[in-house]
Design an enzyme around this catalytic site. Structure first.
Site, short mmCIF file in Angstrom:
data_model
loop_
_atom_site.label_atom_id
_atom_site.label_comp_id
_atom_site.label_asym_id
_atom_site.label_seq_id
_atom_site.Cartn_x
_atom_site.Cartn_y
_atom_site.Cartn_z
N LYS A 198 -21.88 55.74 -63.20
CA LYS A 198 -22.62 54.49 -63.39
C LYS A 198 -22.32 53.50 -62.25
O LYS A 198 -21.54 53.79 -61.36
CB LYS A 198 -22.32 53.89 -64.76
C1 LIG Z 1 -23.91 56.84 -69.85
C2 LIG Z 1 -24.86 56.46 -70.90
C3 LIG Z 1 -24.46 56.11 -72.21
C4 LIG Z 1 -23.07 56.30 -72.73
O1 LIG Z 1 -22.08 55.73 -72.02
P1 LIG Z 1 -20.60 56.35 -72.05
O2 LIG Z 1 -19.79 55.29 -71.38
O3 LIG Z 1 -20.62 57.65 -71.28
O4 LIG Z 1 -20.20 56.56 -73.47
C5 LIG Z 1 -25.42 55.65 -73.08
N1 LIG Z 1 -26.71 55.54 -72.73
C6 LIG Z 1 -27.14 55.91 -71.50
C7 LIG Z 1 -28.59 55.77 -71.17
C8 LIG Z 1 -26.24 56.40 -70.55
O5 LIG Z 1 -26.68 56.77 -69.35
#
Ligand SMILES: *Cc1c(COP(=O)(O)O)cnc(C)c1O
EC number: 2.6.1.92
Length: 401
Positions: A198
């Site tokens: 991210k």
């Molecule tokens: C990465 C992601 C999540 C979850 O986040 P985590 O930190 O991995 O638990 C939820 N929604 C979307 C669209 C994502 O890309």
């Protein structure tokens, strides 16, 4: 013989020697020092770094409050709790997302309802949302897919009319804006993920931002076992003795550590630069593929400033003599780490067992057959970007028909 050697050499030169993933973190010396400093300090968890990061992030996105969680999925779970999602409550979300966007509703015994996407942006279509509202609908979970903000103003208007809560899944969209307004300050609650692919990372981590004090208090409570530490909110008039605390609801341990919060704070200093680089590389792709009729490049609405988490192309299968999976395999063989984001959530075996029918979101299913995510992350080099462009032309161009 000579020709054979020459052609073998060409092939060898063309193929990337090293693996290029679709996304990867950028950690520098300042990040490392920030983590080391916490390791040498008094607190390893729920110390000063948590509040410091929460304030810094809230300020950055223009929200009143931020609450850090152990990951983005836990943060979504907490938001569903704070929104009052309970057994049988319906929550409308998009099928083109990571499963966590819908799983958080199931954690609260709610019912995820999938609304089809807009064909251009791949974000949830507000008209489809409006058509699915019933007396049981409690919330909408739009996803800012690939970093481009969803139609948040339209969704807000629908939510207002029907008394719904908007929980924005902005896992892709830290640093994005809608008409110049930062993502994180618009919806009732907004979730950011701090996973390494991210925008910024703390290893694992997640955040909810909100302007509501009531949500803020519920989120804090849920993060730490349902325990309330503020004496004003205790069931007793005054604290019997100093050690007293109350558990008032069934919460979890969803806390982030201080090491992670320090890393996240340090990463936040680089967010603008990260988004700038992602945008720059996305623009290179746009430019390179502008005349390439075998693929569609990502459509961006005028009013949206994407944070460019993903660069997703759509294959024009009508003009190709193969399918997405063949092209995927060949690009992987070229060491280009393409991906597919995402399998429509309700097509996963677990959701199929729950009774979700294939064919309920036809635009999402059609897109799924045609989509490929190209590598995009700030620490890519210009050569990496060019390798992707060359491989895309070579592999996809072969199948023109
Ligand atoms: C990465 C992601 C999540 C979850 O986040 P985590 O930190 O991995 O638990 C939820 N929604 C979307 C669209 C994502 O890309």
């Amino acid at each position: 013989m000579i020709n054979q050697v020459a052609s073998l050499q060409t092939e060898f030169v063309q193929r990337r020697k090293t693996w290029l993933p679709y996304g990867r973190q950028w950690i520098d010396e300042a990040d490392i020092q920030a983590v080391v400093a916490v390791l040498q300090s008094e607190y390893l968890t729920t110390g000063p770094q948590i509040e410091h990061f929460e304030r810094k992030l809230a300020l950055r996105v223009g929200a009143s409050y931020a609450v850090a969680f152990s990951n983005g999925t836990a943060a979504l779970h907490a938001a569903c709790y704070a929104a009052g999602i309970g057994p049988g409550d319906e929550v409308i979300t998009t099928p083109i997302t990571f499963a966590a966007s819908a799983n958080c509703v199931l954690y609260q015994q709610g019912i995820p309802v999938f609304a089809d996407i807009d064909e251009q942006t791949y974000n949830i279509d507000p008209n489809q949302v409006a058509a699915l509202i019933t007396p049981r609908t409690k919330a909408i979970i739009p996803v800012d897919y690939s970093g481009q903000p969803a139609d948040l103003h339209e969704l807000r208007a629908i939510a207002k009319e029907h008394g719904l809560v908007v929980i924005e899944d902005a896992a892709h969209a830290l640093g994005a804006a809608y008409d110049g307004q930062p993502i994180g300050s618009i919806s009732d609650m907004t979730m950011f993920s701090l996973h390494p692919v991210k925008q910024i990372t703390s290893g694992e981590g997640g955040v909810i931002t909100t302007n509501s004090l009531a949500y803020y208090e519920k989120l804090l409570e849920f993060r730490s076992h349902g325990i309330v530490r503020d004496p004003v909110r205790w069931s007793q008039e005054s604290a019997p003795v100093g050690w007293y605390y109350e558990m008032q609801s069934l919460g979890y341990n969803y806390r982030l550590t201080d090491m992670q919060a320090a890393l996240a704070s340090s990463q936040l200093d680089k967010l603008d630069r990260f988004v700038e680089l992602r945008s720059e590389y996305a623009a290179y792709y746009d430019e390179a593929f502008s005349q390439f009729s075998l693929i569609k490049t990502p459509f961006q609405k005028e009013s949206r400033q994407s944070s460019w988490h993903l660069y997703v192309i759509q294959l024009e299968l009508e003009f190709l003599s193969t399918d997405r999976n063949q092209i995927y395999n060949e690009l992987i063989a070229e060491n280009i780490g393409v991906q597919v984001h995402y399998i429509p959530v309700y097509l996963h075996p677990y959701y199929q067992q729950l009774g979700y029918a294939k064919g309920q979101c036809l635009k999402a299913e059609k897109l799924f057959e045609r989509m490929l995510t190209l590598p995009l992350f700030p620490s890519m080099t210009h050569e990496d970007v060019q390798d992707v462009i060359d491989a895309v032309f070579r592999v996809i161009g072969k199948y023109a028909c």
